[in-house]
Structure formats: C-alpha cells, structure tokens
Motif scaffolding. Structure first.
Motif, PDB file in Angstrom:
ATOM      1  N   LYS A 517       8.690  11.414  17.306  1.00  0.00           N
ATOM      2  CA  LYS A 517       8.856  11.633  16.007  1.00  0.00           C
ATOM      3  C   LYS A 517       8.796  10.036  15.342  1.00  0.00           C
ATOM      4  O   LYS A 517       9.692   9.192  15.585  1.00  0.00           O
ATOM      5  CB  LYS A 517      10.284  12.224  15.465  1.00  0.00           C
ATOM      6  N   ILE A 518       8.442  10.198  14.294  1.00  0.00           N
ATOM      7  CA  ILE A 518       8.167   8.764  13.235  1.00  0.00           C
ATOM      8  C   ILE A 518       9.402   9.160  12.399  1.00  0.00           C
ATOM      9  O   ILE A 518       9.401  10.106  11.452  1.00  0.00           O
ATOM     10  CB  ILE A 518       6.874   8.620  12.370  1.00  0.00           C
ATOM     11  N   ALA A 623       4.069  14.332  15.177  1.00  0.00           N
ATOM     12  CA  ALA A 623       4.481  13.148  14.802  1.00  0.00           C
ATOM     13  C   ALA A 623       3.887  12.139  13.991  1.00  0.00           C
ATOM     14  O   ALA A 623       2.940  11.603  14.613  1.00  0.00           O
ATOM     15  CB  ALA A 623       5.002  12.523  16.248  1.00  0.00           C
ATOM     16  N   LYS A 624       3.950  12.684  12.889  1.00  0.00           N
ATOM     17  CA  LYS A 624       2.992  11.688  12.054  1.00  0.00           C
ATOM     18  C   LYS A 624       3.840  11.456  10.523  1.00  0.00           C
ATOM     19  O   LYS A 624       4.786  11.697  10.263  1.00  0.00           O
ATOM     20  CB  LYS A 624       1.824  12.376  11.530  1.00  0.00           C
ATOM     21  N   ALA A 625       3.129  10.385   9.954  1.00  0.00           N
ATOM     22  CA  ALA A 625       3.638   9.952   8.551  1.00  0.00           C
ATOM     23  C   ALA A 625       2.469   9.406   7.637  1.00  0.00           C
ATOM     24  O   ALA A 625       1.568   9.133   8.107  1.00  0.00           O
ATOM     25  CB  ALA A 625       4.984   8.763   8.690  1.00  0.00           C
ATOM     26  N   LYS A 626       2.910   9.804   6.393  1.00  0.00           N
ATOM     27  CA  LYS A 626       2.084   9.279   5.510  1.00  0.00           C
ATOM     28  C   LYS A 626       2.050   7.802   5.081  1.00  0.00           C
ATOM     29  O   LYS A 626       3.009   7.476   4.996  1.00  0.00           O
ATOM     30  CB  LYS A 626       2.022   9.988   3.983  1.00  0.00           C
ATOM     31  N   VAL A 627       1.143   7.223   5.400  1.00  0.00           N
ATOM     32  CA  VAL A 627       0.792   5.672   4.793  1.00  0.00           C
ATOM     33  C   VAL A 627       0.091   5.551   3.515  1.00  0.00           C
ATOM     34  O   VAL A 627      -0.933   5.978   3.292  1.00  0.00           O
ATOM     35  CB  VAL A 627       0.306   4.851   6.136  1.00  0.00           C
ATOM     36  N   VAL A 628       0.633   4.790   2.562  1.00  0.00           N
ATOM     37  CA  VAL A 628       0.283   4.673   1.493  1.00  0.00           C
ATOM     38  C   VAL A 628       0.177   3.020   0.988  1.00  0.00           C
ATOM     39  O   VAL A 628       1.378   2.365   0.680  1.00  0.00           O
ATOM     40  CB  VAL A 628       0.740   5.298   0.080  1.00  0.00           C
ATOM     41  N   ARG A 629      -0.972   2.473   0.828  1.00  0.00           N
ATOM     42  CA  ARG A 629      -1.067   1.060   0.409  1.00  0.00           C
ATOM     43  C   ARG A 629      -1.440   1.294  -1.008  1.00  0.00           C
ATOM     44  O   ARG A 629      -2.542   1.864  -1.592  1.00  0.00           O
ATOM     45  CB  ARG A 629      -2.192   0.270   0.903  1.00  0.00           C
ATOM     46  N   VAL A 630      -0.530   0.956  -1.982  1.00  0.00           N
ATOM     47  CA  VAL A 630      -0.708   1.251  -3.463  1.00  0.00           C
ATOM     48  C   VAL A 630      -0.531   0.039  -4.146  1.00  0.00           C
ATOM     49  O   VAL A 630       0.350  -0.934  -3.662  1.00  0.00           O
ATOM     50  CB  VAL A 630       0.506   2.191  -3.934  1.00  0.00           C
ATOM     51  N   ASP A 631      -1.304  -0.256  -5.320  1.00  0.00           N
ATOM     52  CA  ASP A 631      -1.322  -1.691  -6.115  1.00  0.00           C
ATOM     53  C   ASP A 631      -0.309  -1.299  -6.854  1.00  0.00           C
ATOM     54  O   ASP A 631      -0.265  -0.681  -8.103  1.00  0.00           O
ATOM     55  CB  ASP A 631      -2.566  -1.710  -7.055  1.00  0.00           C
ATOM     56  N   LEU A 632       1.005  -1.966  -6.633  1.00  0.00           N
ATOM     57  CA  LEU A 632       2.057  -1.718  -7.539  1.00  0.00           C
ATOM     58  C   LEU A 632       2.871  -3.003  -7.598  1.00  0.00           C
ATOM     59  O   LEU A 632       3.047  -4.033  -6.539  1.00  0.00           O
ATOM     60  CB  LEU A 632       3.017  -0.827  -6.444  1.00  0.00           C
ATOM     61  N   GLU A 633       3.225  -3.242  -8.734  1.00  0.00           N
ATOM     62  CA  GLU A 633       4.543  -4.444  -9.146  1.00  0.00           C
ATOM     63  C   GLU A 633       5.802  -3.540  -9.467  1.00  0.00           C
ATOM     64  O   GLU A 633       5.774  -2.407  -9.920  1.00  0.00           O
ATOM     65  CB  GLU A 633       3.895  -5.075 -10.314  1.00  0.00           C
ATOM     66  N   LYS A 634       6.726  -4.499  -9.152  1.00  0.00           N
ATOM     67  CA  LYS A 634       8.044  -3.802  -9.636  1.00  0.00           C
ATOM     68  C   LYS A 634       8.903  -4.985  -9.947  1.00  0.00           C
ATOM     69  O   LYS A 634       8.746  -6.207  -9.813  1.00  0.00           O
ATOM     70  CB  LYS A 634       8.799  -3.235  -8.324  1.00  0.00           C
ATOM     71  N   SER A 635       9.836  -4.761 -11.008  1.00  0.00           N
ATOM     72  CA  SER A 635      10.784  -5.825 -11.256  1.00  0.00           C
ATOM     73  C   SER A 635      12.323  -5.120 -11.027  1.00  0.00           C
ATOM     74  O   SER A 635      12.547  -3.960 -11.109  1.00  0.00           O
ATOM     75  CB  SER A 635      10.881  -5.743 -12.988  1.00  0.00           C
TER      76      SER A 635
END
Length: 845
Positions: A517-518, A623-635
């Motif tokens: 499991k992940i 046994a899997k997970a979603k991977v997301v590379r998102v263009d994101l900035e945070k403050s």
C-alpha cells in the motif's frame, strides 16, 4: 429413518452479522419466531438509499404483522457524506451497507440492493435513469420481486413526477411501478427464470406522510379514501419494546449520516396510498391468504404450529422440539416451492434455538493466504433432547457457489463425525483444511469488476441483490434430531479476547500472501522538488524476501528504482521510502507499487473499515496513488484546521507544503491563532462540533485582527450556532450536481482569484461528482463578494458557492464548493484556488 438436508441460511430467516458476537434467542424471541412461522406473507419496500427506509413501518410489518419484509435499497449510498470518518465513495458505500444490515438485525427486516451506483445528488429522475442505466436497474428490481415474491410492494416515494425531490428518490418509485407490471411476464428477462419464476404482486402502494403534502395541516385535510392507515405504535411484550423504540434503535444505526433517533412510545399512524393493482378494501393485504392454507396440504401445518405456540414452555423451550420436527417433516413433504424452502429454513432455526444449540467455527487467523489453513470447532446441545452430529463439512466460495473441501485432517485423531451431543456437554475439535490452489480472494463482489458512474459491474446473476459477500469459508454441521436432518451453516470467523471489551469477532477473509500500500492517496507537487513516498509492505505469512518498485508515469522518476524488503514475522510490516521527482511541466497520473517475491508479483493492499457498530470490513485495492504536478504558488506556511464530520483536506494541504495543525476547543484563543496564516473549518464543522457555538465569536475576533477564516459547507439543519458569519447569510439546499457545469467568474479582479495564482475557467476542469452543495441563497451583498457562479443545466444561476467578506482587518470566506472531494481526488485547479483562499492577507500590522 427419514433423512433430509437443509442448509440454514440466516439471510433467508433474518439479517445477521457475519462477524458479530453470536446471538442466542431468549425464550420470548423463540415464541415470537414461532408466531412468525405461522404467517405466509411478504412485503417488498423500495427506495433509493440507506436511511430512506421507514424503519417504523418495516418493524411493524415484520414484528406485528409477521410478514417477511425486505428493504430494497437501489444504491448503497456511495455518493453521500460521512459524519463519523473520512470514508467516501466505495468505502462509504460499504460502511452504509453494513449500517443497513445492522438496522435490519434490529427491526427484523431483510436487506437487498440493485447494482445502481449512488453518483451523487440528482435533480430529476430522467437524469438518474440515464446515468444508472434504467434497463439494468429495472432488471434488478424485477429480480428482487421474483426472488422475494412480495404480496404487496411499497414505495417510500411518490412515483408521480412533479414534486421537487432527489431524482434517485422519484426514480426508485418509478422503477418499482414499472417492475410491478413486468415481473409476472414470462417473456421479460427470461435469463432470470432459471432461478426464479415470474411473480405478480397483488398491489403497489406508496408509504405517504405529511411531508409529501407540504405540511401537517394539508395532510390532515387531504382525501385519504384510497389510503390504508395503520397504528404502528404497538408494544411487543415478548420483545419488551414498543415498535417505535425498535424503529428508533434501527434508524440510529445510520451513524455516518447522523440519524440518531429519539425513541417514542404510544400510538403513531402510518399511511399507505394505493397506486396500482387490485384495489384494497380495508387492509393492505386484502385478497391475500397469509395462512398456511395458502399452500396445498399446508392447513395441518398451521394448526400444529398454533398448538406449539399455545403449549410453549418459557422455562423449557426444548419441549417444543418434538412437534417442531414433525412440522419440519410435513413441510418437506410439500411440493417444492418458495414458501416450502423458506419455512423449512425458518423452522429449522427455531428448532436449534429451542435446543439452546451453540455451534462455532473459528480460525486463529483473520487472513487466509495458504492452500492449508487451520480451524477449530465448538458445538454444544443445551437440552435433554437427543441430538446426533453426523458430520462436519468444510466448503469454500468460488464465484457464487461453494465447493467441498476434500482434505480435512483433524488433530490428535479427534473427529466429531458421528458424535452424540449430550446435554450441556461441549464438544471441540481442531483440524486443518486443504484447498487446491487456495481460496479465491475476498473483496465486496460489487467492487471486483469495472464500474461506470451509475452502475456497478456484477456479471454473476446469483450475486446480484445480495447485501454482502457470501463468506469465503463455511462449515456445515449435519445434525440429526428426531430423525430429521438439519445442516447448520456457520461462517468461519476469527475471535480474540480484548481485556477491555471481552470477546471480539471479525470476519475471516481470503487474501494474498503480501499486502502493499502507498500511504498517500494523492501526491501533489507545486514545483520540481522531490517528495517522499511511503510504501508499506505487509507479509501475511512471514519469511518474506522481496523487491519493491514503483511504476511511474512518463516524465516521473524515483530513487531508489528498487528497494529490498525482508519480513520474518507473520503479519509483520515494513515501510519503505522512495523519492519521487516530477517533470517540469504540469502532469497528472498514477504511481503504482509492486512487490516481487520469487516469481509472484503483488499489487494489492487492504483497506479496512472498522467501527464499533458494524463488523470490520476489508476491500482489496490496487496499491496506487494519484500524482499531480501542478503549477501552483502559495503564500504562508501554517494552517489551523478544525475537523467537522470528517474529511481528508488537511492531508491534501500538507501535500502542497502547508504545515497543518489540528485544533480542539482548548486551542481556540485569538492570541494562539495569530500564528496561523488561515484557520479552516472542515465540512459540517458547524453542524457537528457543539463547542463551536461558544468559540465562533473568538474565531471571528481572529478575523477582525487580521486573520483569514475559511468555512467549508454546512447544512441549515442542526447548526450549532446561528452566527456562522460576521454578516447576514442564509444557507439553502441549493447545489450544482453536474461536475462539468460551467463556472463563471464574477469578479476577475478579486485577490482570491489572482494571488498568488491566476484563476481561470480551466481550473474547474476534471472536477469529480459535483461542483458544490448547500450554497447560501441570501447574504449581505454590501459586505460579501460573490466570486463564482454556476448552475445545473436549465436552472437559474447560483452565485453563493464562494463568498468572501472583509471583516475588520481580515477575511471571512464561506464556500459550498466540494473541496473535500476535489482535493483528495488530486484536481489541480482545486489546489490552486484553495491555496489562494488561504493566502488572502488581511491588515494584521
């Protein structure tokens, strides 16, 4: 000697738990069942979801009228919310399935389902039918009617379109009405006829109530000439409870929906409105013979059962066994048919109850993984009646059928076959069973095949409609009582002693030798920096030596590529860490964990659902997970979270780099809150956390001094405080159910839509299940900025889904959009907008 074989299937007698502490009927309950055995009548109650059923009427029909009463819930409630944990979708459906079974164990009803998937709120039955696949769900309703052969079918909702309600509700009644007309047709769904003959119910009725008329006063004035009224507030001396008390206890099992009910006493009317079929005169069962004379040759059986009832000895129920076995023989001599089979099972179980007979089959393990597995049996006859145990058979599930285990070896030569069960003399034995190729793996049958948005895939007809899986291993105790053979079936279970709670049972499952499991469901990357992924390997047999790898989407990489795993202990776990690096462009995909042990690959893990009020459940999942590379900035860095009904938003925020602290009542102080960039209230926090009524003013004080308070959706029902916002705002039932519904930006210049991420319509792509729910429909337009607008097709715009107000030096945000679904699902745009809301900066200096 007359010899017959009958497997006592508890599902044909009453709903039971497949891993609860065994229930032994007291004398009053036995007599109650003898009374039920004298009635040959059946009712099918049809609605859409767990908790739609009227437990008061189900209990009344099952216990006062003594009919076999089955609740057909077309869905398992997968699309709802969870007030006691974080399970959603298929895990929530499994939990609600077990809550329905817990309810039926209390109210005496039976439980059935269709293959329909609860895809979320629907505003009309046409949409529901289209997404469900009307033809297939209708086939399931016809199957239920032919299987249970109801004399009367009752819908919870009105089959006539027009009144605004949940589309699933109206659709359930419409399907029941259509199935009522078709189920007796020999030419309809002929594939079902191999198991069940066509059946035509006498009439279709609608369990109406004042709330279908808009008010109690309107209902009081309504024409009731085509209705049957029954007083469901009766008292059952044999059970020591009123029908209303049983109904409240039953309804209170729907804990994940917050359906705890206050028991009441005294008379209470229920109403049944005639819809179709043969018009009744005075009673819902008019024209239906519910006595044993209904069957050819059955009248004598009814007379003998009445005699047994009148002679019943509460201090010695076993005195009824001789005549009960005579009844059993008479039933077996009847022509084969529905009631012959059903009453045979019912009388057999009454006999074992009168004997005080206890039988149990236990395993030292709750996961069966090998070809060979040990088990123990215990059986005791607690009566002076002579009982012979002829043999004990072991069977395992393969598809929808059980196969005989050929190889059973008893320890130390102790074999219970051919044993006389003397009064109160406990007989035990231990053995090992061998199954060629092993027992097929367990998992809820409706989750094993590919599903659509509206339908679960179940190719095996015999499994359709079953409330839960048949257990992987059962033992059959072949008993001989007064020359009648009864085969008592017991599921193989695991039990252990908890020092605090005593004996605890759990189901035995068939599982792979290795779980993997992940730990993270979603891995969100706001930049190119690597992240740690935790992979947990569990050996269900011990002595594991294996290699573990991650299968990644194109452009992603991991270090190490392969990690070694060694686990000596049975049930032991090892946690392995991988560093995953995303690509330098936006990307969405899945990472999968694989364990290679010798020549076998393992790719499945176990998700367990464990609550006190239901048996522990297991789902095997990849046994899997979603991977997301998102263009994101945070403050900002630090977020405080106050959990409500339960969600996985905090874990999602941690994925994009926030440090999240979970707060309790004692933490709510303005001086303590100042260190946080934002305070977030979880879904329905203002419905579930009573202490917030005393702390809401403090939270608003934090906003006044420059903080940001983000409140996720609540319902207007059961708010702990009316002061949910610093300015007037009214919650409604408005929602947008179509996840692809257009989102219109109302104030493109607002900082929440620009800083630090520029929000566009593309950020609302690929949302899941719905846009949002319980939007405010009234607010102070001078104080609140409405930022987004959306609506379902053909409906007016709803602008209350995201409201932002400046309050003092800070910001107050109320949002009905379904972040609790979108963030755990890894929707990139949801992360970007939620980060903006957290990043709103007040004038704290």
């Amino acid at each position: 000697m007359k010899k017959y074989v009958l497997i006592i299937l508890a599902l044909s007698f009453a709903c039971f738990s497949k891993a609860q502490k065994p229930h032994q009927m007291a004398a009053g309950e036995i007599l109650h069942e003898i009374q039920k055995a004298q009635v040959l009548g059946s009712v099918l109650y049809v609605a859409a979801h767990p908790d739609d059923e009227n437990t008061r009427l189900i209990s009344y029909l099952a216990n006062e009228r003594k009919y076999k009463t089955t609740y057909l819930s077309l869905t398992r409630g997968d699309g709802g919310q969870n007030l006691i944990g974080t399970e959603i979708r298929d895990e929530l459906g499994l939990l609600r399935t077990q809550e329905l079974l817990a309810a039926r164990r209390i109210d005496g009803g039976h439980q059935a389902f269709s293959r329909a998937n609860d895809f979320g709120y629907s505003k009309n039955p046409e949409e529901t039918m289209d997404i469900w696949n009307k033809k297939e769900v209708l086939a399931d309703v016809i199957w239920a009617i032919r299987k249970h052969r109801p004399d009367v079918i009752i819908t919870r909702f009105n089959p006539e379109k027009g009144r605004r309600t949940h589309g699933h509700h109206t659709a359930s009644a419409m399907l029941a009405k259509e199935a009522f007309s078709l189920s007796g047709n020999l030419g309809i769904h002929q594939e079902q006829l191999e198991e069940y003959a066509p059946w035509q119910a006498k009439r279709l009725m609608f369990n109406t109530s004042w709330w279908f008329f808009g008010s109690r006063e309107k209902f009081k004035q309504a024409d009731k000439s085509d209705m049957v009224a029954v007083d469901a507030g009766v008292y059952y001396p044999l059970l020591g409870k009123s029908n209303n008390e049983i109904a409240a206890e039953s309804r209170s099992q729907h804990r994940c929906q917050g359906m705890g009910s206050l028991p009441s006493r005294g008379g209470l009317m229920e109403y049944l409105k005639f819809i179709e079929g043969e018009q009744q005169q005075d009673d819902m069962m008019d024209g239906v013979n519910t006595t044993w004379s209904r069957l050819e040759g059955g009248e004598a059986i009814g007379k003998l059962l009445a005699e047994i009832e009148s002679e019943f000895d509460f201090r010695a129920p076993y005195n009824s066994v001789e005549k009960l076995t005579k009844v059993l023989g008479m039933i077996r001599n009847l022509p084969k048919g529905h009631y012959q089979k059903e009453k045979e099972a019912q009388i057999s179980q009454i006999i074992t109850a009168c004997l005080g007979l206890f039988a149990e089959a236990t395993s030292p393990d709750y996961y069966l993984t090998k070809v060979n597995f040990p088990f123990s049996v215990e059986i005791v006859n607690r009566s002076p009646v002579k009982v012979q145990l002829d043999k004990v058979d072991v069977k395992y599930l393969d598809g929808a059928n059980y196969n005989q285990v050929a190889g059973v070896k008893y320890d130390e030569g102790i074999d219970l076959n051919g044993t006389e069960l003397k009064n109160n003399e406990v007989r035990t034995a231990s053995a090992t069973a061998s199954v060629m190729g092993g027992v097929p793996h367990s998992s809820p049958y409706w989750l094993k095949e590919k599903a659509t948005l509206g339908m679960y895939g179940v190719s095996e007809q015999l499994l359709r409609g079953l409330p839960e899986n048949p257990r992987p291993v059962v033992l059959e105790f072949h008993l001989l009582v007064n020359e009648e053979e009864i085969v008592l079936e017991k599921n193989l279970v695991h039990k252990e002693v908890d020092p605090a709670f005593g004996v605890r049972y759990r189901p035995v499952e068939s599982a792979p030798a290795v779980f993997v499991k992940i730990k993270q469901d979603v891995l969100a990357f706001a930049d190119k920096k690597s992240k740690t992924v935790d992979v947990v390997v569990q050996s269900n047999e011990g002595d594991l030596s294996a290699a573990v790898r991650l299968d990644l989407p194109k452009g992603w990489s991991s270090k190490p590529k392969i990690a070694n795993c060694a686990i000596k202990e049975k049930g032991g776990k090892q946690e392995l860490r991988f560093e995953i690096t995303p690509p330098d462009y936006q990307s969405v995909g899945e990472v999968k964990a694989v364990v290679q042990a010798s020549r076998t690959s393992y790719r499945m893990g176990a998700v367990e659902i464990d609550y006190e009020h239901v048996p522990r459940q297991m789902i095997l999942k990849p046994a899997k997970a979603k991977v997301v590379r998102v263009d994101l900035e945070k403050s900002g860095e630090k977020v405080a979270y106050i959990m409500g009904a339960g969600d996985k938003v905090p874990e999602s925020l941690e994925q994009i780099g926030y440090k999240v602290d979970m707060l309790e009542e004692s933490d709510i102080d303005v001086s303590k809150l100042k260190k946080y960039d934002a305070v977030v209230l979880g879904v329905r926090a203002l419905n579930t956390q009573k202490w917030l009524q005393y702390k809401q003013a403090t939270l608003l004080g934090y906003v006044e001094q420059g903080g940001t308070l983000l409140v996720q959706y609540n319902t207007a029902h059961r708010l702990v405080t009316k002061d949910i916002a610093p300015y007037p705002m009214k919650l409604s039932r408005d929602r947008v159910t179509v996840e692809e519904a257009e989102i219109r930006i109302l104030d493109s210049a607002h900082p929440a839509l620009n800083t630090p991420n520029k929000i566009t319509e593309k950020d609302f792509d690929n949302w899941v299940q719905e846009r949002g729910l319980y939007f405010p429909n009234e607010w102070d337009e001078e104080r609140f900025d409405a930022l987004l607008s959306s609506n379902d097709p053909g409906e007016p715009a709803l602008n209350g889904g995201l409201l932002v107000a400046k309050h003092g030096k800070g910001y107050f945000v109320y949002t009905g959009y379904s972040w609790f679904r979108q963030l755990p699902a890894g929707v990139p745009g949801a992360y970007r907008l939620f980060a903006n809301l957290i990043s709103l900066k007040g004038d704290s200096e």
